[in-house]
Design a protein around this motif. Structure first.
Motif, PDB file in Angstrom:
ATOM      1  N   PHE A 110      38.250  13.253  24.895  1.00  0.00           N
ATOM      2  CA  PHE A 110      38.429  12.148  23.953  1.00  0.00           C
ATOM      3  C   PHE A 110      38.556  12.680  22.521  1.00  0.00           C
ATOM      4  CE2 PHE A 110      37.895   7.636  23.839  1.00  0.00           C
ATOM      5  CZ  PHE A 110      37.184   7.301  22.710  1.00  0.00           C
ATOM      6  N   ALA A 111      37.587  13.491  22.134  1.00  0.00           N
ATOM      7  CA  ALA A 111      37.536  13.976  20.752  1.00  0.00           C
ATOM      8  C   ALA A 111      38.512  15.130  20.533  1.00  0.00           C
ATOM      9  CB  ALA A 111      36.118  14.413  20.397  1.00  0.00           C
ATOM     10  N   ALA A 112      38.682  15.989  21.556  1.00  0.00           N
ATOM     11  CA  ALA A 112      39.518  17.180  21.391  1.00  0.00           C
ATOM     12  C   ALA A 112      40.984  16.834  21.267  1.00  0.00           C
ATOM     13  CB  ALA A 112      39.322  18.137  22.568  1.00  0.00           C
ATOM     14  N   GLY A 113      41.395  15.651  21.659  1.00  0.00           N
ATOM     15  CA  GLY A 113      42.785  15.244  21.539  1.00  0.00           C
ATOM     16  C   GLY A 113      43.177  14.948  20.104  1.00  0.00           C
ATOM     17  N   CYS A 114      42.286  15.176  19.167  1.00  0.00           N
ATOM     18  CA  CYS A 114      42.533  14.855  17.756  1.00  0.00           C
ATOM     19  C   CYS A 114      43.017  13.431  17.636  1.00  0.00           C
ATOM     20  CB  CYS A 114      43.558  15.807  17.149  1.00  0.00           C
ATOM     21  SG  CYS A 114      43.008  17.496  17.160  1.00  0.00           S
ATOM     22  N   HIS A 115      42.493  12.611  18.465  1.00  0.00           N
ATOM     23  CA  HIS A 115      42.967  11.233  18.489  1.00  0.00           C
ATOM     24  C   HIS A 115      41.795  10.307  18.730  1.00  0.00           C
ATOM     25  CE1 HIS A 115      45.887   8.053  19.137  1.00  0.00           C
ATOM     26  NE2 HIS A 115      45.106   7.627  20.079  1.00  0.00           N
ATOM     27  N   ILE A 116      41.127   9.954  17.659  1.00  0.00           N
ATOM     28  CA  ILE A 116      40.040   8.986  17.785  1.00  0.00           C
ATOM     29  C   ILE A 116      40.681   7.603  17.778  1.00  0.00           C
ATOM     30  CG2 ILE A 116      37.899   8.139  16.765  1.00  0.00           C
ATOM     31  CD1 ILE A 116      37.810  11.076  17.629  1.00  0.00           C
ATOM     32  N   PRO A 117      40.515   6.834  18.842  1.00  0.00           N
ATOM     33  CA  PRO A 117      41.188   5.530  18.881  1.00  0.00           C
ATOM     34  C   PRO A 117      40.763   4.649  17.717  1.00  0.00           C
ATOM     35  CG  PRO A 117      40.219   6.059  21.008  1.00  0.00           C
ATOM     36  CD  PRO A 117      39.707   7.083  20.037  1.00  0.00           C
ATOM     37  N   THR A 118      41.729   3.944  17.185  1.00  0.00           N
ATOM     38  CA  THR A 118      41.424   2.985  16.133  1.00  0.00           C
ATOM     39  C   THR A 118      40.721   1.798  16.755  1.00  0.00           C
ATOM     40  OG1 THR A 118      43.531   3.623  15.178  1.00  0.00           O
ATOM     41  CG2 THR A 118      42.467   1.698  14.234  1.00  0.00           C
ATOM     42  N   VAL A 119      39.562   1.470  16.242  1.00  0.00           N
ATOM     43  CA  VAL A 119      38.864   0.291  16.761  1.00  0.00           C
ATOM     44  C   VAL A 119      39.623  -0.948  16.302  1.00  0.00           C
ATOM     45  CG1 VAL A 119      36.718  -1.014  16.707  1.00  0.00           C
ATOM     46  CG2 VAL A 119      36.650   1.475  16.702  1.00  0.00           C
ATOM     47  N   PRO A 120      40.060  -1.787  17.248  1.00  0.00           N
ATOM     48  CA  PRO A 120      40.797  -2.986  16.842  1.00  0.00           C
ATOM     49  C   PRO A 120      39.975  -3.858  15.904  1.00  0.00           C
ATOM     50  CG  PRO A 120      40.994  -2.640  19.200  1.00  0.00           C
ATOM     51  CD  PRO A 120      39.960  -1.685  18.715  1.00  0.00           C
ATOM     52  N   SER A 121      40.639  -4.437  14.908  1.00  0.00           N
ATOM     53  CA  SER A 121      39.944  -5.223  13.896  1.00  0.00           C
ATOM     54  C   SER A 121      40.514  -6.643  13.855  1.00  0.00           C
ATOM     55  CB  SER A 121      40.140  -4.572  12.527  1.00  0.00           C
ATOM     56  OG  SER A 121      41.515  -4.638  12.173  1.00  0.00           O
ATOM     57  N   PRO A 122      39.804  -7.564  13.229  1.00  0.00           N
ATOM     58  CA  PRO A 122      40.316  -8.939  13.101  1.00  0.00           C
ATOM     59  C   PRO A 122      41.662  -9.001  12.373  1.00  0.00           C
ATOM     60  CG  PRO A 122      37.992  -8.877  12.571  1.00  0.00           C
ATOM     61  CD  PRO A 122      38.422  -7.448  12.738  1.00  0.00           C
ATOM     62  N   ALA A 182      33.759  -1.114  22.288  1.00  0.00           N
ATOM     63  CA  ALA A 182      34.282  -1.284  20.932  1.00  0.00           C
ATOM     64  C   ALA A 182      35.792  -1.285  20.899  1.00  0.00           C
ATOM     65  CB  ALA A 182      33.756  -0.155  20.057  1.00  0.00           C
ATOM     66  N   SER A 183      36.409  -1.201  22.068  1.00  0.00           N
ATOM     67  CA  SER A 183      37.843  -0.942  22.087  1.00  0.00           C
ATOM     68  C   SER A 183      38.679  -2.197  22.223  1.00  0.00           C
ATOM     69  CB  SER A 183      38.154   0.010  23.244  1.00  0.00           C
ATOM     70  OG  SER A 183      37.839  -0.627  24.466  1.00  0.00           O
ATOM     71  N   ASN A 203      42.352  -0.963  22.912  1.00  0.00           N
ATOM     72  CA  ASN A 203      42.758   0.441  22.976  1.00  0.00           C
ATOM     73  C   ASN A 203      43.606   0.679  24.219  1.00  0.00           C
ATOM     74  OD1 ASN A 203      39.686   1.833  21.629  1.00  0.00           O
ATOM     75  ND2 ASN A 203      41.598   1.329  20.618  1.00  0.00           N
ATOM     76  N   ASN A 204      44.566   1.555  24.059  1.00  0.00           N
ATOM     77  CA  ASN A 204      45.426   1.935  25.171  1.00  0.00           C
ATOM     78  C   ASN A 204      44.819   3.175  25.849  1.00  0.00           C
ATOM     79  OD1 ASN A 204      47.487   2.501  26.900  1.00  0.00           O
ATOM     80  ND2 ASN A 204      49.005   2.996  25.319  1.00  0.00           N
ATOM     81  N   PRO A 205      44.283   3.045  27.059  1.00  0.00           N
ATOM     82  CA  PRO A 205      43.650   4.197  27.723  1.00  0.00           C
ATOM     83  C   PRO A 205      44.623   5.365  27.918  1.00  0.00           C
ATOM     84  CG  PRO A 205      43.149   2.163  28.892  1.00  0.00           C
ATOM     85  CD  PRO A 205      44.194   1.829  27.881  1.00  0.00           C
ATOM     86  N   ALA A 206      45.918   5.056  27.979  1.00  0.00           N
ATOM     87  CA  ALA A 206      46.900   6.136  28.164  1.00  0.00           C
ATOM     88  C   ALA A 206      46.928   7.071  26.957  1.00  0.00           C
ATOM     89  CB  ALA A 206      48.293   5.542  28.391  1.00  0.00           C
ATOM     90  N   SER A 207      46.387   6.613  25.826  1.00  0.00           N
ATOM     91  CA  SER A 207      46.415   7.454  24.625  1.00  0.00           C
ATOM     92  C   SER A 207      45.192   8.365  24.537  1.00  0.00           C
ATOM     93  CB  SER A 207      46.487   6.576  23.366  1.00  0.00           C
ATOM     94  OG  SER A 207      45.273   5.885  23.179  1.00  0.00           O
ATOM     95  N   TYR A 208      44.248   8.257  25.477  1.00  0.00           N
ATOM     96  CA  TYR A 208      43.023   9.056  25.393  1.00  0.00           C
ATOM     97  C   TYR A 208      43.213  10.531  25.771  1.00  0.00           C
ATOM     98  CZ  TYR A 208      40.307   4.687  25.056  1.00  0.00           C
ATOM     99  OH  TYR A 208      39.780   3.478  24.678  1.00  0.00           O
ATOM    100  N   PRO A 209      43.953  10.859  26.868  1.00  0.00           N
ATOM    101  CA  PRO A 209      43.964  12.258  27.312  1.00  0.00           C
ATOM    102  C   PRO A 209      44.532  13.212  26.269  1.00  0.00           C
ATOM    103  CG  PRO A 209      44.845  10.831  29.017  1.00  0.00           C
ATOM    104  CD  PRO A 209      44.714  10.007  27.781  1.00  0.00           C
TER     105      PRO A 209
END
Lengths: 201, 124
Positions: free
Chosen positions: A12-24, B15-16, B73-79
């Motif tokens: 999750f973290a190593a992908g340099c891609h922390i998902p953006t938490v959806p906001s209102p 949170a996703s 969140n799109n789970p496909a974007s996690y890997p």
């Protein structure tokens, strides 16, 4: 099991891609994106707005405007360097935020023009309204150099509303007609200086 | 300590997603089929699904609008690396329009929905 979860978190973290938490705000953006099938139901209004500026920067600076429905408190956001078409609930709207932002060389700059202007408009269900073009014109003053500090430069800006419905491209108007079933009509934002805050220019 | 990775995973997953509206409209076709089958009155619809998002008149009918809008969140974007080819978030908007005639009797129900990668595509 513990190793599995630690490994999953590492991926999750190593992908340099922390998902953006959806906001209102994202929900608002999704709801106000124009959809022909929803518009055809007859409850929403379609609004066309243009916003430009001539701030000196390599890439055009974003014009960010936020309007709020006077009765329901619903917001909608415009973030553009040109033209936007949005789908909003009918009602009366007031401008609550007007910020121009973007990169100017190595720095990120923001000009908050919210206190300087008052703007409002009204739309009914089924309207296809052209709200006008919000244009910010900037005049850069002479650079003044100081032996002991950085150079300074005064910037004077003036934002005004243009009515450019006749200058909208024919193919754009054609697309509007196809997707809404109607030709756009002029319903200009009432744009004025905030004289009560002391702004006259 | 053993529970910490599990707790972290659950918190990240929870949170996703952000959503607004009537949860029954997350399956609009199911809700539409139920309404068509049972031909509920206006009072019945209000009792079962609560207040609509909006009420308006069209062609002499009163229409209830129910909505369910979500961004997740799109789970496909996690890997690792593979995820870079996918947008981080997706959205879904569902609307259900229930029409009643003047005496509150059910006339029709119409489901409209769209989903895709966030941000939504500009159709113009």
């Amino acid at each position: 099991m513990k190793r599995f979860f630690l490994f999953a978190i590492f991926l999750f973290a190593a992908g340099c891609h922390i998902p953006t938490v959806p906001s209102p705000d994202m929900l608002t953006i999704v709801e106000t994106a124009f959809d022909p099938a929803v518009f055809a139901q007859g409850r929403k209004a379609a609004v066309i707005i243009e916003a430009t500026n001539d701030l000196p920067s390599e890439d055009p600076m974003l014009n960010n405007l936020t309007f709020k429905n006077r009765r329901t408190g619903e917001l909608f956001y415009i973030s553009t360097t040109g033209r936007e078409v949005l789908m909003i609930s009918p009602g009366e709207y007031d401008l609550v935020k007007f910020v121009i932002s973007g990169s100017m060389g190595l720095t990120f700059s923001e000009a908050d023009l919210t206190p300087r202007y008052r703007a409002s408009f009204s739309v009914k269900a089924g309207d296809v309204a052209y709200l006008g073009r919000v244009k910010t014109h900037v005049v850069m003053g002479k650079k003044e150099y100081d032996n002991f500090g950085p150079a300074t430069q005064r910037v004077r800006s003036h934002t005004f509303l243009l009515n450019g419905i006749d200058s909208l491209p024919a193919d754009f108007i054609g697309r509007i007609e196809r997707l809404t079933g109607k030709k756009p009509t002029s319903n200009l934002i009432e744009w004025r200086k905030n004289a009560s805050a002391g702004y006259s220019r | 300590m053993k529970k910490l990775p599990l707790l972290l995973f659950v918190v990240l997953a929870a949170a996703s997603c952000a959503s607004v509206g009537t949860s029954a409209v997350s399956e609009p076709e199911e809700m539409r089929a139920t309404l068509e089958r049972e031909r509920m009155t206006k009072a019945g619809v209000l009792l079962r699904y609560g207040e609509p998002n909006a009420v308006f008149n069209k062609d002499g009918k009163e229409i209830f609008e129910y909505k369910y809008v979500s961004v997740y969140n799109n789970p496909a974007s996690y890997p690792f690396l593979i995820g870079l080819f996918f947008k981080a978030n997706r959205y879904r908007t569902n609307y259900l329009y229930v029409a009643f005639d003047r005496d509150g009797s059910f006339v029709s129900a119409d489901a409209v929905g769209v989903s895709g990668a966030y941000p939504p595509e500009n159709v113009f």
